[in-house]
Design an enzyme around this catalytic site. Structure first.
Site, short mmCIF file in Angstrom:
data_model
loop_
_atom_site.label_atom_id
_atom_site.label_comp_id
_atom_site.label_asym_id
_atom_site.label_seq_id
_atom_site.Cartn_x
_atom_site.Cartn_y
_atom_site.Cartn_z
CG ASP A 78 24.66 -68.65 17.30
OD1 ASP A 78 23.94 -69.61 16.99
OD2 ASP A 78 25.83 -68.51 16.89
CE1 TYR A 131 23.99 -63.38 11.01
CE2 TYR A 131 24.36 -64.52 8.94
CZ TYR A 131 23.72 -64.43 10.17
OH TYR A 131 22.81 -65.40 10.53
#
Length: 304
Positions: free
Chosen positions: A59, A128
């Site tokens: 994003d 992540y």
């Protein structure tokens, strides 16, 4: 020829990975650089399509230490990268991209992809890490672009109780948005908060006749959330982080988090945490002889 490209980027100045008209994106920058290096005009209807397929679309504001993508390029077009260099076309493209791309994108390697490789669908798992500085502690200026600061002292034990509830195959509908035709069902393999050892290095040494003052390492004392899954739905990681942070701050309890896991429904209290704290650290792939099988299996719509 299908090429695998390994890269990293500082996402702070990008509107995410995916190409968007009139906006600066990672995909847009790299595709433009490839067209420039290979002398492919974007307005030429007969030119080959320059289109990257990525392991995971990050994003706006999200970083990547190790992202993976692939691209299909005719061999005669790829050969244009060689010029006067005595190297393979893949290595030539790698070197030229490293020179052409802006400083906030780093090309690690360009190589011919093995048969059956698909950067998105062949991936086994993605890792992540979200980095937080709590307790009003100063943020090292070198890390300010990828660390989020909070004033409260976070309860790491409570946050790990919440994080443990995410492990396994679940519908993360309370913490994610599905893609068109997709689901929010994902399998989380690992999820844990940990405090980075607040170790220090000594400034000065025996040669100076003393040790001076201890200097902390850049990540010393940070609270880091590591999560590994087969794939992630849109905003899933940052929304899970936000849920954990609310538990860590004492604004919500673990039972609230458990109810959100049990009933997959989006609502205001499970929106995403700030983007800059999140980094895609690693994408793992199976052995070469299992790449095609993995890609075929992952295309199936997930169910519980």
């Amino acid at each position: 020829m299908r090429l695998r490209i390994d890269l990293g980027y500082d996402g702070g100045a990008f509107y995410g990975w995916a190409r968007q008209p009139k906006l600066r994106t990672v995909q847009g920058e790299i595709e433009a650089a490839i067209r420039k290096v290979l002398r492919v005009r974007a307005d030429d209807a007969d030119a080959p399509e320059i289109r990257l397929v990525v392991a995971g679309r990050t994003d706006t504001g999200v970083h990547a230490l190790h992202q993976v993508c692939h691209i299909d390029i005719p061999e005669d077009v790829l050969a244009r990268a060689v010029g006067h260099m005595d190297v393979t076309p893949e290595v030539a493209l790698e070197r030229r991209l490293q020179r052409v791309l802006p400083d906030d994108i780093a090309i690690h390697r360009v190589q011919q992809a093995p048969d059956g490789f698909d950067a998105r669908f062949s991936a086994l798992e993605r890792t992540y890490v979200y980095r937080v500085s709590d307790n009003g502690r100063f943020v090292d200026p070198r890390t300010r672009g990828f660390v989020v600061a909070v004033d409260e002292t976070l309860d790491m034990d409570a946050m790990n109780q919440a994080a443990a509830l995410t492990i396994g195959l679940h519908d993360f509908g309370s913490f994610a948005t599905p893609n068109p035709g997709g689901t929010t069902i994902r399998e989380v393999k690992y999820a844990q908060w940990r405090r980075v050892d607040p170790g220090t290095m000594l400034h000065g040494g025996a040669a100076d006749g003393g040790y001076g003052e201890p200097v902390p390492y850049a990540e010393s004392g940070l609270l880091c959330f590591t999560i590994v899954a087969d794939a992630f739905a849109r905003n899933m990681v940052r929304s899970l982080v936000n849920g954990c942070l609310q538990v860590g701050r004492g604004r919500k309890d673990v039972e609230w988090f458990a109810r959100k896991m049990a009933v997959p429904m989006r609502e205001g209290s499970t929106g995403p945490a700030a983007a800059k704290g999140l980094t895609l650290e690693y994408v793992a792939y199976p052995p070469d002889d299992m790449l095609a099988e993995r890609a075929q299996a992952i295309r199936a719509v997930r169910t519980l």
